[in-house]
Scaffold this active site. Sequence first.
Site, mmCIF file in Angstrom:
data_model
loop_
_atom_site.group_PDB
_atom_site.id
_atom_site.type_symbol
_atom_site.label_atom_id
_atom_site.label_comp_id
_atom_site.label_asym_id
_atom_site.label_seq_id
_atom_site.Cartn_x
_atom_site.Cartn_y
_atom_site.Cartn_z
ATOM 1 N N GLU A 247 -4.513 32.258 53.909
ATOM 2 C CA GLU A 247 -5.612 31.963 54.849
ATOM 3 C C GLU A 247 -5.173 30.965 55.913
ATOM 4 O OE1 GLU A 247 -9.509 32.635 51.965
ATOM 5 O OE2 GLU A 247 -8.524 30.698 51.973
ATOM 6 N N LYS B 7 -22.573 24.629 51.462
ATOM 7 C CA LYS B 7 -21.168 24.282 51.707
ATOM 8 C C LYS B 7 -21.024 23.119 52.694
ATOM 9 C CE LYS B 7 -19.611 27.748 49.196
ATOM 10 N NZ LYS B 7 -19.053 28.951 49.763
HETATM 11 C C1 5RP Z 1 -10.632 31.606 49.199
HETATM 12 C C2 5RP Z 1 -11.460 30.720 50.038
HETATM 13 C C3 5RP Z 1 -12.876 31.129 50.257
HETATM 14 O O1 5RP Z 1 -13.093 31.230 51.625
HETATM 15 C C4 5RP Z 1 -13.760 30.088 49.682
HETATM 16 O O2 5RP Z 1 -13.435 29.944 48.302
HETATM 17 C C5 5RP Z 1 -15.231 30.442 49.830
HETATM 18 O O3 5RP Z 1 -15.526 31.560 49.054
HETATM 19 P P1 5RP Z 1 -17.012 32.078 48.867
HETATM 20 O O4 5RP Z 1 -17.473 32.564 50.212
HETATM 21 O O5 5RP Z 1 -16.929 33.155 47.824
HETATM 22 O O6 5RP Z 1 -17.833 30.902 48.371
HETATM 23 O O7 5RP Z 1 -11.030 29.720 50.531
HETATM 24 O O8 5RP Z 1 -9.358 31.067 49.013
#
Ligand code: 5RP
Length: 227
Positions: free
Chosen positions: A105, A123
């Site tokens: 990422e 978040k």
């Molecule tokens: C994966 C990530 C995801 O973007 C992060 O964990 C958020 O995931 P979700 O939308 O399922 O909460 O960094 O490596």
Amino acid sequence: MTEDEQKQAAAKKAVEYVEDGMIVGLGTGSCAARMVDLLGMKVRHGLYITGVPTSEATAAQARALGIPIASLDEVSVIDLTIDGTDEVDPEGRLIKGGGGAHLREKIVASLSDRMIVIAESKKRVPQLGAFKLPVEVVRFAAPALQPKLEALGSTPALRLAKDGAPFVTDEGNYIFDCDFGKIDDPSDLALTLSTMPGIVEHGLFIGYADIVIIGTDDGVEVTTFEG
Ligand code: 5RP
């Protein structure tokens, strides 16, 4: 709105930024998966894009939806990346890696002209660190790095898969989920972790997010950050 509706609303807003012909970094996780689904629908209706997936899971989803995908030997610049996050602070700094994909990422985000971060409202945090910071390490170094991560003030836990064996990332590495408590200086911690041999990548994304789209009870909130 439920959390699912917030994720969906954020994803829907984000795909409005995708234009015909773009090379689009495709994030990983449940929020990003909604965005990929929406892009798949647009592709079915004639949108032409090339996706650069940030994980094997996202690549499989994109393929199943008929979204053309490319690897980094086929594209060098990415117009826009859309990805989820585990935490975002008021300065647009992120903790990512809950899904274990933060290495790819971050690489994809670093090659992107713009990064849009999408998430549900929980978040959003005043200070990073309630979510344990994922730190990806080469397997060889894992036993040596655990005490070093402790010495930095964290409680590192080796991430395990469902079967109880160590979780292995798409790049074949292990992850320590590190409880640092509230992180007072994310840039300083990021620099420290980046210079430790054996650490491949950590989940602090500082200066990456250009736009943060949060689904809330009152609709989506869009915040733009200077790149
Ligand atoms: C994966 C990530 C995801 O973007 C992060 O964990 C958020 O995931 P979700 O939308 O399922 O909460 O960094 O490596």
